[in-house]
Design a protein around this motif. Structure first.
Motif, short mmCIF file in Angstrom:
data_model
loop_
_atom_site.label_atom_id
_atom_site.label_comp_id
_atom_site.label_asym_id
_atom_site.label_seq_id
_atom_site.Cartn_x
_atom_site.Cartn_y
_atom_site.Cartn_z
N ALA A 175 85.08 56.64 90.15
CA ALA A 175 85.63 55.29 90.35
C ALA A 175 86.86 55.07 89.48
CB ALA A 175 84.56 54.25 90.06
N ALA A 176 86.80 55.52 88.24
CA ALA A 176 87.92 55.32 87.32
C ALA A 176 89.12 56.17 87.70
CB ALA A 176 87.48 55.67 85.89
N SER A 177 88.89 57.28 88.39
CA SER A 177 90.00 58.16 88.77
C SER A 177 90.87 57.59 89.87
CB SER A 177 89.46 59.53 89.21
OG SER A 177 88.83 59.44 90.49
N GLY A 178 90.30 56.64 90.64
CA GLY A 178 91.04 56.07 91.75
C GLY A 178 91.00 56.93 93.00
N VAL A 179 90.30 58.06 92.93
CA VAL A 179 90.19 58.93 94.09
C VAL A 179 89.21 58.34 95.09
CG1 VAL A 179 89.43 61.20 94.90
CG2 VAL A 179 90.73 61.01 92.78
N ARG A 180 89.64 58.22 96.34
CA ARG A 180 88.77 57.68 97.38
C ARG A 180 88.24 58.83 98.23
NH1 ARG A 180 88.98 52.28 97.99
NH2 ARG A 180 90.65 51.15 96.91
N LEU A 181 86.93 59.00 98.21
CA LEU A 181 86.29 60.07 98.95
C LEU A 181 85.92 59.58 100.34
CD1 LEU A 181 84.00 61.55 96.15
CD2 LEU A 181 86.21 62.40 96.95
N ASP A 182 86.41 60.27 101.36
CA ASP A 182 86.17 59.90 102.75
C ASP A 182 85.09 60.79 103.34
OD1 ASP A 182 86.19 59.19 105.38
OD2 ASP A 182 88.31 59.66 105.74
N PRO A 183 83.92 60.23 103.69
CA PRO A 183 82.83 61.03 104.27
C PRO A 183 83.26 61.76 105.54
CG PRO A 183 82.04 58.86 103.64
CD PRO A 183 83.52 58.82 103.53
N GLU A 184 84.29 61.24 106.21
CA GLU A 184 84.76 61.87 107.44
C GLU A 184 85.67 63.06 107.16
OE1 GLU A 184 83.64 60.99 110.40
OE2 GLU A 184 82.38 59.51 109.38
N SER A 185 86.18 63.14 105.93
CA SER A 185 87.05 64.26 105.53
C SER A 185 86.56 64.82 104.20
CB SER A 185 88.50 63.80 105.42
OG SER A 185 88.96 63.28 106.65
N PRO A 186 85.41 65.49 104.20
CA PRO A 186 84.85 66.00 102.94
C PRO A 186 85.70 67.12 102.34
CG PRO A 186 83.65 66.90 104.81
CD PRO A 186 84.60 65.86 105.36
N ILE A 187 85.56 67.30 101.03
CA ILE A 187 86.23 68.41 100.35
C ILE A 187 85.56 69.71 100.78
CG2 ILE A 187 86.73 69.45 98.11
CD1 ILE A 187 86.66 66.63 96.93
N GLU A 188 86.35 70.65 101.27
CA GLU A 188 85.81 71.93 101.72
C GLU A 188 85.63 72.89 100.55
OE1 GLU A 188 88.11 73.58 104.84
OE2 GLU A 188 87.69 71.94 106.25
N LEU A 189 84.52 73.58 100.55
CA LEU A 189 84.21 74.55 99.51
C LEU A 189 84.10 75.93 100.15
CD1 LEU A 189 83.34 75.18 96.56
CD2 LEU A 189 80.98 74.74 97.28
N SER A 190 84.93 76.86 99.71
CA SER A 190 84.86 78.23 100.23
C SER A 190 84.34 79.15 99.14
CB SER A 190 86.25 78.70 100.70
OG SER A 190 87.17 78.67 99.63
N TYR A 191 83.73 80.24 99.53
CA TYR A 191 83.16 81.18 98.56
C TYR A 191 83.23 82.60 99.11
CZ TYR A 191 79.14 80.55 101.67
OH TYR A 191 78.34 80.49 102.78
N GLY A 192 83.24 83.56 98.20
CA GLY A 192 83.24 84.96 98.58
C GLY A 192 81.85 85.43 98.97
N THR A 193 81.79 86.46 99.78
CA THR A 193 80.49 86.96 100.26
C THR A 193 80.04 88.22 99.54
OG1 THR A 193 81.61 88.22 102.00
CG2 THR A 193 80.87 85.99 102.56
N GLU A 194 80.80 88.64 98.49
CA GLU A 194 80.44 89.90 97.84
C GLU A 194 79.23 89.78 96.92
OE1 GLU A 194 84.00 88.43 95.28
OE2 GLU A 194 83.25 88.24 97.32
N TRP A 195 78.83 88.54 96.58
CA TRP A 195 77.65 88.33 95.75
C TRP A 195 76.57 87.64 96.57
CZ3 TRP A 195 77.70 90.75 91.21
CH2 TRP A 195 78.93 91.05 90.64
N PRO A 196 75.34 88.13 96.59
CA PRO A 196 74.31 87.59 97.48
C PRO A 196 73.91 86.15 97.17
CG PRO A 196 73.36 89.18 95.93
CD PRO A 196 74.84 89.27 95.79
N TRP A 197 74.18 85.68 95.96
CA TRP A 197 73.77 84.32 95.60
C TRP A 197 74.87 83.28 95.80
CZ3 TRP A 197 73.34 88.35 91.92
CH2 TRP A 197 74.47 88.53 91.13
N ASN A 198 76.05 83.70 96.24
CA ASN A 198 77.15 82.75 96.38
C ASN A 198 76.85 81.65 97.40
OD1 ASN A 198 78.76 83.80 94.41
ND2 ASN A 198 80.27 84.72 95.78
N GLU A 199 76.22 82.03 98.51
CA GLU A 199 75.90 81.02 99.53
C GLU A 199 74.91 80.01 98.98
OE1 GLU A 199 74.31 80.66 104.16
OE2 GLU A 199 74.52 82.63 103.21
N GLN A 200 73.88 80.48 98.26
CA GLN A 200 72.90 79.56 97.67
C GLN A 200 73.57 78.65 96.64
OE1 GLN A 200 70.27 83.08 96.74
NE2 GLN A 200 68.69 81.56 97.16
N LEU A 201 74.48 79.22 95.85
CA LEU A 201 75.17 78.44 94.84
C LEU A 201 76.04 77.37 95.50
CD1 LEU A 201 75.81 77.97 91.87
CD2 LEU A 201 77.53 79.78 91.99
#
Length: 375
Positions: free
Chosen positions: A342-368
């Protein structure tokens, strides 16, 4: 001849070489010269050229072909001599002089020397190379040969982690070899390139003129087996001898141990982190970045996902590095995270979520990634 390895599974940081792994597991002394070790991988190498890769699997495999000025001791993770026998540092901390090891040969039989080291470093430092890990050497201003067996590296400012850095990069290759590296990698390591069947397997053979003495293994075959269940089955059916840490989940590793397989564990260097582009919103906001840090329950991740085998990070360097320093840790606090957003002034839009990408070389990356999404 492979049966002696069937009750052993190595679950290690991929930076550890096959030679190190065998010494840890007690297998090396019993191998005959014709024995070939089969290692199951989660995915294929990106490239055979170190200047083109940043993934853990490529670095793990190429580390058996190419060496660096220093290497990290297994027990202490302190830099120790490798292709450099010794070194000295200037009083201002910005110049290093390395005395190179004599009598070392590349896999093609040509002698190793200062010109090869200078070439290997300058190739990584060249902006045109676009090496993914070029920034690791960003403090270097110059690399020059002061004699056939000595080089001098000048830094822009003192760097306490420099000797650790040159234990990882660039991987010394012969002068002028760069363009050939993706077809036939060359180095001074204990194994030499035989062939690469993309998507299937990479075959290495023993280098008989290795400066430390030839390994008792005849070679190594890295098998690409994308599905984890298939890798575990290959181990159980004796189609592969070994699984590295990035090819088996901790749950499967523990299950294998219960069924008589040996898991070789070692304190190693590694860091899992969440990265964002700080030059663009929303990560350009310091308060928003603090909110993200507060919203991640690191201790829960350590216990539930990694089964207590890792420690929560308190800084940008792994705790096993000599240069690591404890800093104030931002604890998990969801309400404080909400206040910071709230203090940052950043407005998070549920319709445009922040995308998170990850590498597949570690088996736990998807769970993380799923845990971070839930937080």
């Amino acid at each position: 001849c492979r049966s002696g390895l069937m009750t052993r599974i190595g679950v290690l940081c991929c930076a550890i070489s096959i030679i190190d792994l065998l010494s840890l597991s007690g297998c090396a002394s019993s191998r005959s010269g014709d024995t070939v070790l089969h290692v199951g991988l989660a995915s294929d190498l990106v490239s055979l050229d170190r200047a083109k890769v940043s993934d853990a699997i490529s670095w793990a495999v190429l580390g058996n072909l190419q060496e660096n000025l220093t290497e990290l001791a297994l027990a202490t993770r302190e830099p120790t001599p490798a292709l450099a026998e010794r070194w000295s540092q200037s009083t201002d901390g910005k110049k290093y002089s390395f005395a190179l090891r004599r009598g070392v040969k590349f896999h093609d039989g040509k002698p190793f020397g200062a010109a090869d080291v200078v070439y290997s470093f300058r190739r990584f430092l060249d902006p045109k190379s676009a090496a993914p890990v070029r920034q690791w050497l960003g403090d270097i201003e110059s690399v020059e040969a002061t004699s056939e067996w000595e080089i001098r590296i000048r830094l822009s400012h003192p760097d306490s982690g420099f000797l650790t850095t040159v234990s990882v990069v660039p991987g010394i290759i012969p002068k002028g070899w760069g363009a050939k590296g993706d077809e036939k990698p060359m180095g001074t390591g204990p194994f030499q390139f035989v062939r690469w069947d993309r998507g299937r397997e990479l075959v290495l053979g023993r280098f008989d003129e290795y400066w430390r003495g030839a390994t008792k293994l005849g070679g190594v075959v890295f098998q690409v087996i994308p599905a984890e269940n298939a890798r575990v089955l290959a181990l159980k059916s004796r189609e592969t001898d070994l699984l590295l840490s990035n090819s088996v989940s901790l749950a499967n590793a523990d299950d294998l141990v219960q069924h008589g397989y040996r898991m070789v564990e070692r304190t190693v260097a590694g860091l899992q982190y969440l990265a964002g582009d700080c030059s663009r919103p929303p990560f350009s906001s310091r308060l928003f970045r603090l909110a993200i840090a507060r919203a991640i329950d690191r201790k829960s991740i350590v216990e539930k996902l990694f089964r207590g085998r890792v420690v929560a990070a308190s800084g940008p360097l792994p705790t096993v590095f000599a240069e690591h320093a404890e800093v104030h840790e931002l604890g998990y606090d969801r309400e404080e995270a909400k206040r910071l957003v709230a203090a940052s002034g950043v407005r998070l839009d549920p319709e445009s979520p922040i995308e998170l990408s990850y590498g597949t070389e570690w088996p736990w990356n998807e769970q993380l990634a799923e845990v971070l999404e839930a937080d």
